[in-house]
Design an enzyme around this catalytic site. Structure first.
Site, PDB file in Angstrom:
ATOM      1  N   LYS A   1       0.837  -1.209   0.000  1.00  0.00           N
ATOM      2  CA  LYS A   1       0.000   0.000   0.000  1.00  0.00           C
ATOM      3  C   LYS A   1       0.864   1.247   0.000  1.00  0.00           C
ATOM      4  O   LYS A   1       2.026   1.227   0.431  1.00  0.00           O
ATOM      5  CB  LYS A   1      -0.935   0.039   1.227  1.00  0.00           C
ATOM      6  CG  LYS A   1      -0.244   0.063   2.610  1.00  0.00           C
ATOM      7  CD  LYS A   1       0.202   1.405   3.112  1.00  0.00           C
ATOM      8  CE  LYS A   1       0.995   1.298   4.403  1.00  0.00           C
ATOM      9  NZ  LYS A   1       1.833   2.436   4.716  1.00  0.00           N
TER      10      LYS A   1
ATOM     11  N   PRO B   1       9.230  -4.069  -0.419  1.00  0.00           N
ATOM     12  CA  PRO B   1      10.447  -3.757   0.340  1.00  0.00           C
ATOM     13  C   PRO B   1      10.236  -3.880   1.855  1.00  0.00           C
ATOM     14  O   PRO B   1       9.137  -3.632   2.342  1.00  0.00           O
ATOM     15  CB  PRO B   1      10.774  -2.317  -0.053  1.00  0.00           C
ATOM     16  CG  PRO B   1       9.541  -1.767  -0.681  1.00  0.00           C
ATOM     17  CD  PRO B   1       8.768  -2.921  -1.216  1.00  0.00           C
ATOM     18  N   VAL B   2      11.287  -4.299   2.562  1.00  0.00           N
ATOM     19  CA  VAL B   2      11.196  -4.503   4.020  1.00  0.00           C
ATOM     20  C   VAL B   2      11.453  -3.169   4.726  1.00  0.00           C
ATOM     21  O   VAL B   2      12.394  -2.455   4.379  1.00  0.00           O
ATOM     22  CB  VAL B   2      12.232  -5.559   4.477  1.00  0.00           C
ATOM     23  CG1 VAL B   2      12.189  -5.745   5.986  1.00  0.00           C
ATOM     24  CG2 VAL B   2      11.977  -6.878   3.770  1.00  0.00           C
TER      25      VAL B   2
ATOM     26  N   GLY C   1       9.927  -0.486   4.429  1.00  0.00           N
ATOM     27  CA  GLY C   1       9.928   0.540   3.387  1.00  0.00           C
ATOM     28  C   GLY C   1       8.754   1.487   3.469  1.00  0.00           C
ATOM     29  O   GLY C   1       8.611   2.365   2.627  1.00  0.00           O
TER      30      GLY C   1
ATOM     31  N   MET D   1       5.630   0.446   3.141  1.00  0.00           N
ATOM     32  CA  MET D   1       4.598  -0.065   2.237  1.00  0.00           C
ATOM     33  C   MET D   1       3.825  -1.219   2.866  1.00  0.00           C
ATOM     34  O   MET D   1       3.101  -1.948   2.185  1.00  0.00           O
ATOM     35  CB  MET D   1       5.226  -0.489   0.913  1.00  0.00           C
ATOM     36  CG  MET D   1       5.904   0.677   0.207  1.00  0.00           C
ATOM     37  SD  MET D   1       6.350   0.298  -1.487  1.00  0.00           S
ATOM     38  CE  MET D   1       4.771   0.485  -2.315  1.00  0.00           C
TER      39      MET D   1
ATOM     40  N   GLY E   1       4.625  -4.148   4.185  1.00  0.00           N
ATOM     41  CA  GLY E   1       4.889  -5.514   3.728  1.00  0.00           C
ATOM     42  C   GLY E   1       4.610  -6.571   4.789  1.00  0.00           C
ATOM     43  O   GLY E   1       4.022  -7.619   4.488  1.00  0.00           O
ATOM     44  N   GLY E   2       5.016  -6.321   5.999  1.00  0.00           N
ATOM     45  CA  GLY E   2       4.772  -7.287   7.081  1.00  0.00           C
ATOM     46  C   GLY E   2       3.283  -7.463   7.328  1.00  0.00           C
ATOM     47  O   GLY E   2       2.787  -8.584   7.488  1.00  0.00           O
ATOM     48  N   SER E   3       2.552  -6.347   7.322  1.00  0.00           N
ATOM     49  CA  SER E   3       1.095  -6.405   7.526  1.00  0.00           C
ATOM     50  C   SER E   3       0.445  -7.167   6.376  1.00  0.00           C
ATOM     51  O   SER E   3      -0.505  -7.931   6.582  1.00  0.00           O
ATOM     52  CB  SER E   3       0.510  -4.993   7.576  1.00  0.00           C
ATOM     53  OG  SER E   3       1.096  -4.257   8.619  1.00  0.00           O
ATOM     54  N   ALA E   4       0.957  -6.960   5.167  1.00  0.00           N
ATOM     55  CA  ALA E   4       0.419  -7.662   3.998  1.00  0.00           C
ATOM     56  C   ALA E   4       0.596  -9.174   4.180  1.00  0.00           C
ATOM     57  O   ALA E   4      -0.334  -9.953   3.941  1.00  0.00           O
ATOM     58  CB  ALA E   4       1.143  -7.185   2.736  1.00  0.00           C
TER      59      ALA E   4
ATOM     60  N   ASP F   1      -2.468  -1.826  10.062  1.00  0.00           N
ATOM     61  CA  ASP F   1      -2.466  -1.856   8.596  1.00  0.00           C
ATOM     62  C   ASP F   1      -2.942  -3.205   8.038  1.00  0.00           C
ATOM     63  O   ASP F   1      -3.074  -3.350   6.819  1.00  0.00           O
ATOM     64  CB  ASP F   1      -1.045  -1.606   8.052  1.00  0.00           C
ATOM     65  CG  ASP F   1      -0.585  -0.163   8.242  1.00  0.00           C
ATOM     66  OD1 ASP F   1      -1.414   0.674   8.651  1.00  0.00           O
ATOM     67  OD2 ASP F   1       0.595   0.109   7.991  1.00  0.00           O
TER      68      ASP F   1
HETATM   69  P1  ATP Z   1       4.463  -0.006   7.709  1.00  0.00           P
HETATM   70  O1  ATP Z   1       4.332   0.574   6.339  1.00  0.00           O
HETATM   71  O2  ATP Z   1       3.267  -0.830   8.121  1.00  0.00           O
HETATM   72  O3  ATP Z   1       4.899   0.946   8.736  1.00  0.00           O
HETATM   73  P2  ATP Z   1       6.929  -1.158   6.827  1.00  0.00           P
HETATM   74  O4  ATP Z   1       6.578  -1.480   5.417  1.00  0.00           O
HETATM   75  O5  ATP Z   1       7.728   0.085   7.045  1.00  0.00           O
HETATM   76  O6  ATP Z   1       5.616  -1.118   7.664  1.00  0.00           O
HETATM   77  P3  ATP Z   1       7.570  -3.904   7.229  1.00  0.00           P
HETATM   78  O7  ATP Z   1       8.251  -4.321   5.979  1.00  0.00           O
HETATM   79  O8  ATP Z   1       6.156  -4.299   7.394  1.00  0.00           O
HETATM   80  O9  ATP Z   1       7.721  -2.334   7.454  1.00  0.00           O
HETATM   81  O10 ATP Z   1       8.450  -4.494   8.417  1.00  0.00           O
HETATM   82  C1  ATP Z   1       8.850  -3.835   9.571  1.00  0.00           C
HETATM   83  C2  ATP Z   1       9.634  -4.831  10.424  1.00  0.00           C
HETATM   84  O11 ATP Z   1       8.775  -5.913  10.796  1.00  0.00           O
HETATM   85  C3  ATP Z   1      10.797  -5.470   9.681  1.00  0.00           C
HETATM   86  O12 ATP Z   1      11.963  -4.737   9.863  1.00  0.00           O
HETATM   87  C4  ATP Z   1      10.865  -6.869  10.266  1.00  0.00           C
HETATM   88  O13 ATP Z   1      11.795  -6.916  11.331  1.00  0.00           O
HETATM   89  C5  ATP Z   1       9.499  -7.139  10.880  1.00  0.00           C
HETATM   90  N1  ATP Z   1       8.701  -8.196  10.190  1.00  0.00           N
HETATM   91  C6  ATP Z   1       7.980  -9.146  10.776  1.00  0.00           C
HETATM   92  N2  ATP Z   1       7.366  -9.929   9.883  1.00  0.00           N
HETATM   93  C7  ATP Z   1       7.671  -9.457   8.674  1.00  0.00           C
HETATM   94  C8  ATP Z   1       7.322  -9.856   7.354  1.00  0.00           C
HETATM   95  N3  ATP Z   1       6.532 -10.909   7.096  1.00  0.00           N
HETATM   96  N4  ATP Z   1       7.815  -9.117   6.344  1.00  0.00           N
HETATM   97  C9  ATP Z   1       8.608  -8.040   6.587  1.00  0.00           C
HETATM   98  N5  ATP Z   1       8.984  -7.657   7.821  1.00  0.00           N
HETATM   99  C10 ATP Z   1       8.523  -8.342   8.863  1.00  0.00           C
END
Ligand code: ATP
Length: 300
Positions: free
Chosen positions: A13, A96-97, A99, A101, A103-106, A138
């Site tokens: 997202k 991206p981790v 990032g 976007m 990703g973890g919530s997805a 999210d």
């Molecule tokens: P948001 O946009 O919701 O703030 P984000 O995109 O910035 O999140 P994510 O990629 O969701 O961040 O991940 C944040 C942290 O969560 C990562 O650094 C990782 O340690 C942890 N994590 C736990 N499960 C996952 C997963 N399935 N994918 C990615 N990160 C994960």
């Protein structure tokens, strides 16, 4: 019937509007969050196993233990239906981790649907949304997809009417930003009087732009209250955003808590031109043209 593997695809997202209210007594902020799902996907496959396990294909930095949000989702769903979380989850990450976007919530949303199908729990959308909200603000949107306004901590969702499709280019940074650190920096900037804190309201201009499919108006209406905090923690993002504007983006902003930058293009062709210019600038670790809105979690 013996089900072997259930595979689910889930989008990233971008927040078209992220307005952050004052800190509440419970430590969270009241938000107005307009989520928009874009065509950048993770895939989660769930297969029967003796115990809960997670494997990850793609970028480094994703935990494979019980901290993985997909594992937490499987454990929560198993507890809800009263069974053991005996599932092997395999995540193919393209989002991206850390990032900004989600990703973890997805992945958590994908694991909820995959386990619901694998275990023939058939919980239905309302229950899955309720479990999703317990996993994170999210997560419900990743189930829903499309474009939606999220109130409260972002989890009380109302779908938004959108005409047509919008074309975006995402610029990835090297390394992530921690969401709690960005919120803390936002609080610090506000306490220091460097940023106003007002009660958040859904932007009428944004809603009108989405309803009419007006990309130029959408570009003008994009807004992210976390952007000053992300720029303060990662000053190089200022120049990165300027590159996109100079290359003719209709609008640009930091995605969520960053550091991914989102640039709105006028058309598919314009997105390709914009992507080439962003690539040539050398300011991004990677550049991806995508479109939105797209549906939420989907069985593959
Ligand atoms: P948001 O946009 O919701 O703030 P984000 O995109 O910035 O999140 P994510 O990629 O969701 O961040 O991940 C944040 C942290 O969560 C990562 O650094 C990782 O340690 C942890 N994590 C736990 N499960 C996952 C997963 N399935 N994918 C990615 N990160 C994960």
């Amino acid at each position: 019937m013996i089900v072997t593997t259930v595979t689910v695809r889930v989008p990233a997202k971008v927040n078209l509007q992220l307005s952050v209210g004052p800190v509440r007594d419970d430590g969270y902020h009241d938000l107005v969050n307009v989520f928009h799902a874009v065509s950048l996907f993770d895939e989660v496959a769930a297969a029967p196993a003796d115990a809960l396990s997670v494997t990850v294909e793609g970028p480094a930095g994703v935990p494979t233990g019980p901290d993985n949000l997909a594992a937490r989702a499987a454990a929560l769903l198993a507890e809800h239906v009263g069974r053991r979380p005996d599932v092997a989850l395999h995540i193919r990450k393209d989002i991206p981790v850390a990032g900004g976007m989600a990703g973890g919530s997805a992945d958590a949303a994908a694991a909820l649907l995959a386990c619901d199908v694998l275990w023939e729990a058939r919980l239905g959308r309302e229950t899955l949304l309720e479990l999703a909200a317990r996993l994170g603000s999210d997560v419900p949107f990743a189930l829903l997809g499309g474009t939606a306004v999220g109130l409260g901590r972002g989890e009380r969702l109302t779908p938004v009417e959108v005409t047509g499709e919008f074309h975006w280019v995402f610029g990835y940074a090297d390394g992530g930003l921690s969401t709690p650190a960005v919120y803390a920096e936002c609080d610090r900037l506000r306490a220091a009087g460097e940023q106003d804190s007002v009660w958040p309201q859904v932007s009428d201009d944004l809603m009108a732009a989405l309803k009419t499919g007006d990309a130029e108006a959408l570009g003008r209406a994009l807004h992210n209250d976390l952007q000053p905090a992300a720029l303060s923690l990662r000053p190089s993002l200022r120049d990165a955003l300027a590159v996109g504007r100079a290359a003719g983006a209709l609008g640009s902003l930091v995605s969520g808590s960053g550091p991914t930058c989102a640039f709105l293009a006028a058309s598919l062709d314009h997105a390709a031109e914009l992507a080439a210019a962003l690539n040539d600038s050398g300011r991004f670790a990677a550049v991806r043209p995508v479109s939105g809105p797209v549906p939420g979690v989907t069985l593959v």
